[in-house]
Design a protein around this motif. Structure first.
Motif, short mmCIF file in Angstrom:
data_model
loop_
_atom_site.label_atom_id
_atom_site.label_comp_id
_atom_site.label_asym_id
_atom_site.label_seq_id
_atom_site.Cartn_x
_atom_site.Cartn_y
_atom_site.Cartn_z
N GLU A 140 0.83 -1.22 0.00
CA GLU A 140 0.00 0.00 0.00
C GLU A 140 0.86 1.26 0.00
O GLU A 140 0.57 2.22 -0.72
CB GLU A 140 -0.92 -0.01 1.22
CG GLU A 140 -2.05 -1.02 1.12
CD GLU A 140 -2.90 -1.07 2.38
OE1 GLU A 140 -2.84 -0.10 3.18
OE2 GLU A 140 -3.61 -2.06 2.56
N LYS A 141 1.91 1.29 0.82
CA LYS A 141 2.79 2.46 0.85
C LYS A 141 3.52 2.65 -0.47
O LYS A 141 3.67 3.76 -0.96
CB LYS A 141 3.79 2.34 1.99
CG LYS A 141 3.17 2.56 3.35
CD LYS A 141 4.20 2.57 4.44
CE LYS A 141 3.49 2.79 5.78
NZ LYS A 141 4.43 2.91 6.87
N THR A 142 3.95 1.55 -1.07
CA THR A 142 4.66 1.65 -2.34
C THR A 142 3.75 2.14 -3.45
O THR A 142 4.11 3.02 -4.22
CB THR A 142 5.25 0.27 -2.73
OG1 THR A 142 6.07 -0.19 -1.67
CG2 THR A 142 6.07 0.36 -4.01
N THR A 143 2.55 1.61 -3.52
CA THR A 143 1.63 2.07 -4.56
C THR A 143 1.22 3.52 -4.32
O THR A 143 1.06 4.28 -5.28
CB THR A 143 0.38 1.17 -4.64
OG1 THR A 143 -0.22 1.08 -3.34
CG2 THR A 143 0.73 -0.21 -5.16
N GLY A 144 1.06 3.91 -3.07
CA GLY A 144 0.76 5.32 -2.78
C GLY A 144 1.90 6.23 -3.21
O GLY A 144 1.69 7.31 -3.78
N TRP A 145 3.10 5.80 -2.97
CA TRP A 145 4.27 6.60 -3.36
C TRP A 145 4.37 6.69 -4.88
O TRP A 145 4.64 7.76 -5.43
CB TRP A 145 5.51 5.94 -2.76
CG TRP A 145 6.79 6.62 -3.11
CD1 TRP A 145 7.22 7.82 -2.69
CD2 TRP A 145 7.81 6.11 -3.97
NE1 TRP A 145 8.44 8.11 -3.21
CE2 TRP A 145 8.83 7.07 -4.01
CE3 TRP A 145 7.97 4.93 -4.70
CZ2 TRP A 145 9.99 6.89 -4.75
CZ3 TRP A 145 9.12 4.76 -5.43
CH2 TRP A 145 10.11 5.74 -5.45
N LEU A 146 4.12 5.57 -5.57
CA LEU A 146 4.14 5.58 -7.04
C LEU A 146 3.03 6.46 -7.61
O LEU A 146 3.23 7.17 -8.59
CB LEU A 146 4.03 4.16 -7.59
CG LEU A 146 5.27 3.27 -7.42
CD1 LEU A 146 4.97 1.86 -7.88
CD2 LEU A 146 6.43 3.84 -8.20
#
Length: 152
Positions: A140-146
């Protein structure tokens, strides 16, 4: 040109003509190797005296005689072309390390060792079903950052 330069020019001309003792010629060769200006002077004198130097009647025959001369040896490499290494043992190969790592990962997956990494179970705050696992939180954090990067 100063006196030293004139003397060096005369010395160079003597070297080009093949005059002088072997010691003088050897010292001049060392001087050429150590000083670039002497080498440039040698090239200039050689170009200037080119018409005075004897020519070769048959350059191809001369070249063949030099190549076939018994005292002239081709350059040999001092270092070996390839360093010989011993063959790797079975436990030094990368595939063995990858297989062991994959086996340990599979062992942890099947025994449930990764299930203990859930945050709710350690603290006892929330039931196991309500708390997302660490891997889900990272995704979730990675997709939010992307998404933030792509929106710019």
């Amino acid at each position: 040109m100063n006196v030293k330069g004139n003397e060096l020019t005369m010395r160079t001309e003597r070297y080009v003509r093949g005059e002088g003792s072997p010691e003088e010629r050897s010292s001049y060769e060392e001087l050429m190797l150590s000083d670039d200006t002497v080498l440039e002077l040698y090239m200039q004198v050689l170009a200037k005296l080119d018409s005075e130097l004897p020519g070769l009647s048959d350059p191809e025959t001369f070249t063949q005689q030099v190549v076939e001369h018994e005292q002239i040896k081709p350059y040999t490499h001092k270092a070996p072309l390839r360093i010989l290494e011993r063959p790797k043992r079975w436990y030094e190969r990368a595939i063995v390390h990858y297989t062991i790592a994959a086996s340990i990962t599979m062992l942890f997956l099947f025994t449930g060792a990764f299930d203990r990494l859930l945050p709710g179970e350690m603290n006892g705050d929330a039931p196991l079903s309500e708390t997302p696992s660490y891997s889900e939180q990272w995704v979730e954090k990675t997709t939010g950052w992307l998404d933030q990067l792509l929106s710019r």
